[in-house]
Motif scaffolding. Sequence first.
Motif, mmCIF file in Angstrom:
data_model
loop_
_atom_site.group_PDB
_atom_site.id
_atom_site.type_symbol
_atom_site.label_atom_id
_atom_site.label_comp_id
_atom_site.label_asym_id
_atom_site.label_seq_id
_atom_site.Cartn_x
_atom_site.Cartn_y
_atom_site.Cartn_z
ATOM 1 N N THR A 88 0.869 -1.234 0.140
ATOM 2 C CA THR A 88 -0.040 0.162 -0.033
ATOM 3 C C THR A 88 0.921 1.044 0.087
ATOM 4 O O THR A 88 0.511 2.342 -0.704
ATOM 5 C CB THR A 88 -0.978 0.038 1.291
ATOM 6 O OG1 THR A 88 -0.235 -0.159 2.512
ATOM 7 C CG2 THR A 88 -1.940 -1.093 1.275
ATOM 8 N N TYR A 143 -6.605 1.281 3.998
ATOM 9 C CA TYR A 143 -7.040 0.135 3.122
ATOM 10 C C TYR A 143 -8.123 -0.881 3.842
ATOM 11 O O TYR A 143 -8.445 -1.064 4.884
ATOM 12 C CB TYR A 143 -5.881 -0.663 2.835
ATOM 13 C CG TYR A 143 -5.017 -1.396 3.650
ATOM 14 C CD1 TYR A 143 -5.556 -2.975 3.865
ATOM 15 C CD2 TYR A 143 -4.088 -0.944 4.338
ATOM 16 C CE1 TYR A 143 -5.062 -3.524 4.773
ATOM 17 C CE2 TYR A 143 -3.657 -2.014 5.508
ATOM 18 C CZ TYR A 143 -4.117 -3.182 5.507
ATOM 19 O OH TYR A 143 -3.552 -3.922 6.395
ATOM 20 N N LEU A 151 -6.458 -5.296 -2.321
ATOM 21 C CA LEU A 151 -6.722 -4.294 -1.277
ATOM 22 C C LEU A 151 -7.236 -2.949 -2.192
ATOM 23 O O LEU A 151 -6.794 -2.782 -3.264
ATOM 24 C CB LEU A 151 -5.276 -4.029 -0.910
ATOM 25 C CG LEU A 151 -4.494 -5.073 -0.002
ATOM 26 C CD1 LEU A 151 -3.157 -4.588 -0.059
ATOM 27 C CD2 LEU A 151 -4.878 -5.378 1.076
ATOM 28 N N VAL A 153 -7.387 0.780 -1.483
ATOM 29 C CA VAL A 153 -6.481 1.680 -0.715
ATOM 30 C C VAL A 153 -6.773 3.236 -0.979
ATOM 31 O O VAL A 153 -7.175 3.467 -2.260
ATOM 32 C CB VAL A 153 -5.030 1.431 -1.171
ATOM 33 C CG1 VAL A 153 -4.174 2.412 -0.126
ATOM 34 C CG2 VAL A 153 -4.422 0.143 -1.065
#
Length: 196
Positions: A88, A143, A151, A153
């Motif tokens: 991330t 996230y 994911l 984010v």
Amino acid sequence: MSGEPGGAPPRASGGVPPRRPGERTGRAAASGGRPPGAPGRSQRSRTRPADTRPPTAGPGRTLPRPSAAAPVVPAQTPRRPVPQLRPTDHFAELLLGVLSGRRPVHSMLRHTVGRAYDDLAHLAERGPLRTRGTSPVVRDIGYFEPRPGALEVFARIGAGDRLRAMAFRLEQGRDLRWRCTAVEVGGPRRTRVDDD
């Protein structure tokens, strides 16, 4: 008794004259009757330079114990592994670099999949995160994991007193590498007016 003048004992033919106490003579003849330094093989052992390297422990070797006067060098501690950025954080920095104009769009070719590259190229043309003066930085990241290997984010991007929003989706491929599959950038936050 016939002897040599001066009372020296008789000398055998081909032999070495006898030495008298306190008398200095040259070096004795080498074996075979040759004088020292004569051509031919010598029985002298050759010397080698002394090995002045410090001893090392190898197979079957032990190091000598240091004496009390010798300084003791502390053992080196094992190095810690370099911490790796979370995907991330890593992608937020990569996308910020492209959308702020610090990185070219094609640097994201191997980090994007599907329409994400086209969306990113379109956004980069507009330069939504380009600023004059203060460089934009990632202020905050959050996230949500809708399923394993995916994911969603969001990141808050700050440049001076301005705050922008960026959202992107990451998916992990079969090769275990994360790639961006979607990206969006929001404009400046508008103030809400409550309706009475």
